[in-house]
Write a protein that holds these residues in place. Structure first.
Motif, short mmCIF file in Angstrom:
data_model
loop_
_atom_site.label_atom_id
_atom_site.label_comp_id
_atom_site.label_asym_id
_atom_site.label_seq_id
_atom_site.Cartn_x
_atom_site.Cartn_y
_atom_site.Cartn_z
N LYS A 122 11.36 32.40 -100.30
CA LYS A 122 12.79 32.14 -100.43
C LYS A 122 13.12 30.76 -99.84
N THR A 135 19.86 26.10 -104.59
CA THR A 135 20.15 27.15 -105.55
C THR A 135 19.17 27.10 -106.72
N GLU A 156 23.30 31.28 -111.79
CA GLU A 156 22.65 31.21 -110.48
C GLU A 156 22.00 32.56 -110.16
N SER A 192 19.01 34.76 -107.41
CA SER A 192 18.31 34.80 -106.13
C SER A 192 17.16 35.78 -106.28
N SER A 203 14.00 37.91 -104.69
CA SER A 203 13.42 38.47 -103.47
C SER A 203 11.92 38.61 -103.57
#
Length: 554
Positions: free
Chosen positions: A81, A86, A93, A95, A97
């Motif tokens: 991470k 971004t 956008e 994210s 994990s």
């Protein structure tokens, strides 16, 4: 020709630094990274990285070892991470994990070291871990065939992976990520183990993927290949993006200068240093492996060659044709069933590995992580590896830690190993700096014979040049070198003599002053044998001087 990086991205729809800005009405990039920063203890791996990859293109990322390419790709694939910045996929956008999140958003990665189960079929490897998609039966097989035909991969679902060559294994890895629905593929050093014909076949596959609307992120140190296949190139230096380049407007030399601030190095060696004094004589070496399923299998079949002082003998061959077994027999990890190995004037056939090392055998292993380093140990401990009983690492029966540490400091300076200090772990170094540490360790004991297996695999042009210089300098001092490499330009450029290994036998020889990579690659696949004549396009080693010894064994 190329443009420097501006201070910041003006909008979420801009291209990487130095490129033009896409209008908001245009199709969003397949992948866009903005302001990516990643810190590790004592190291900033990525700093304010900006990268935008257009859909349906091959986008190459180049840079020195330690420049931050691998960290950046691990962030994009969800393995790490970012501390800042971004990630956007198709304009949204996201994210991540873990890699599962990246795969779910259509991003797949083909690692440099293949992740396949040899004892399973292509279909079983493909389905493994993704059984919920199409089951494990007819639907899965039909999908595998559909993907293989659509993208020209030529994959046989029932083939055992252990029976496949490296090029086919790579296509299986590509098939695996496509099977999982990837629309953006990350390929990490995909040509490192391929011969020229296989590289062309891979590039045909990439063009097919691109034609079908897929996006490829291509990481490579081979700048000529990058220029031939990429639509866009992003250069990363010291953890940040420094330029975006149109391949049509830049040469390999200019690209190298952007990467490392110096010209593209050449492996070419001008003068002959070959003497008449044999250093290594291998006669009729044979080795048989015994397998519970297949029974006995000959992996070395009557291997005979001589390397003289001041000579580099280059050994070409597709991986899996006996090179690893030959190296292990020479180092003493395996004991041959027949034949003799003579170092200088001593028969070392029955010597254990330690005695061979003490007798002057240097060894740069083909897999630095498995056989060259203790990744979680500090650099000074890694300097001792393989030379525990030799000065400066020991004094009598005792380790001399102070002297070993001091010599590690010297290696770091002499071989330009970029590190915060000798107490950091080997795992914290980039691949190129790990390799320079190994080369420094082996050359520091004044070997009589150096076995160099893929000495510059996965290292950037700067580290490559330094390693070549060290080998050339030691060759002038009388070092005998057995060079095994998948980089045919490196083999041809550094070698005084060339031999080709195929299915455990030496099947061909060539004059490095005239042979072409294409002709050598053809012999590596078994299509040619005997003495290889000059290539159709003239000398591939022009300018190296006419005093070079030819390719015949003496």
């Amino acid at each position: 020709m190329w443009s420097p990086a501006p201070p910041a991205l003006p909008t979420s729809h801009s291209l990487a630094r130095g490129e033009c800005t896409i209008n908001a009405s245009s199709s969003p990039p397949a992948v866009e990274l903005a302001g990516i920063t990643k810190r590790f203890p004592g190291v900033v791996a990525n700093h304010d990285i900006h990268l935008s990859v257009r859909k349906g293109t091959v986008h190459a990322i180049v840079g020195e070892n330690g420049a931050g390419k691998s960290t950046l790709m691990k962030i994009l694939y969800g393995m790490q991470k970012p501390d800042e910045g971004t990630i956007a996929v198709d304009g949204r956008e996201v994210s991540f994990s873990d890699p599962g999140d990246a795969i779910a958003r259509g991003i797949g990665m083909v690692h440099q070291h293949f992740m396949l189960a040899d004892n399973l079929t292509v279909a079983e490897n493909t389905v493994l871990g993704s059984e919920k998609l199409y089951g494990i039966g007819a639907r899965a097989r039909a999908r595998i065939k559909e993907i293989s035909e659509a993208y020209g991969l030529g994959i046989r679902p029932d083939a055992l992976v252990e029976d496949l060559g490296v090029a086919d294994r790579q296509r299986v890895e590509i098939l695996k990520v496509l099977y999982r629905g990837a629309r953006t593929l990350i390929l990490d050093e995909p040509t490192a183990v391929l011969v020229p014909q296989e590289v062309e076949a891979l590039f045909d596959n990439l063009r097919e993927l691109k034609a079908e609307g897929l996006t490829v992120i291509f990481i490579s140190h081979k700048l000529g290949e990058v220029l031939s296949v990429a639509d866009d190139i992003t250069v990363i230096r010291r953890g940040t993006t420094v330029a975006s380049v149109d391949p049509a407007d830049v040469t390999a030399k200019q690209l190298a200068e952007l990467m490392v601030g110096s010209e593209l190095p050449s492996p070419q060696t001008g003068e002959s240093t070959v003497t008449d004094t044999p250093m290594l004589r291998v006669e009729n070496l044979t080795l048989t492996e015994h397998d519970a399923v297949d029974g006995a299998r000959t992996v070395l079949d009557g291997i005979t060659f001589t390397i003289r002082k001041g000579e580099v003998l280059g050994l070409a061959g597709v991986e899996g044709n006996g090179q690893t077994e030959l190296i292990e027999a020479l180092v003493g990890i395996r004991h041959a069933d027949g034949g003799t190995i003579t170092l200088g004037d001593e028969d070392i056939t029955s010597w254990p590995t330690r005695r061979r090392r003490e007798g002057g055998v240097g060894y740069i292993p083909e897999d630095r992580h498995r056989h060259g380093l203790l990744l979680e140990s500090p650099l000074w401990e890694n300097r001792i590896l393989g030379h525990v009983t030799e000065a400066p690492n020991s004094r009598g029966p005792w380790l001399d830690i102070k002297a070993a540490r001091a010599d590690t400091e010297r290696i770091v300076v002499d071989y330009d190993v970029r590190t915060p200090g000798i107490d950091v772990t080997a795992a914290s170094l980039s691949g190129g700096n790990q390799q320079k540490l190994i080369v420094g360790r082996e050359m520091s004991h004044d070997p009589r014979l150096l076995i160099a297996a893929h000495p510059t695999r996965g290292v950037d042009v700067g580290a490559q040049a330094q390693i070549w210089d060290q080998i050339r300098a030691a060759r002038r001092e009388g070092l005998a070198v057995l060079l095994i490499s998948a980089d045919l330009d490196e083999l041809i450029g550094l070698s005084d003599t060339l031999r080709v290994m195929y299915r455990g036998r030496l099947v061909a020889d060539a004059d490095p002053a005239t042979i072409t990579p294409e002709a050598l690659g053809s012999a590596m696949t078994g299509a040619a044998s005997g003495h290889l004549e000059d290539g159709p396009h003239g000398s591939s080693a022009a300018g190296r001087g006419e005093d070079r010894d030819g390719g015949e064994e003496r």
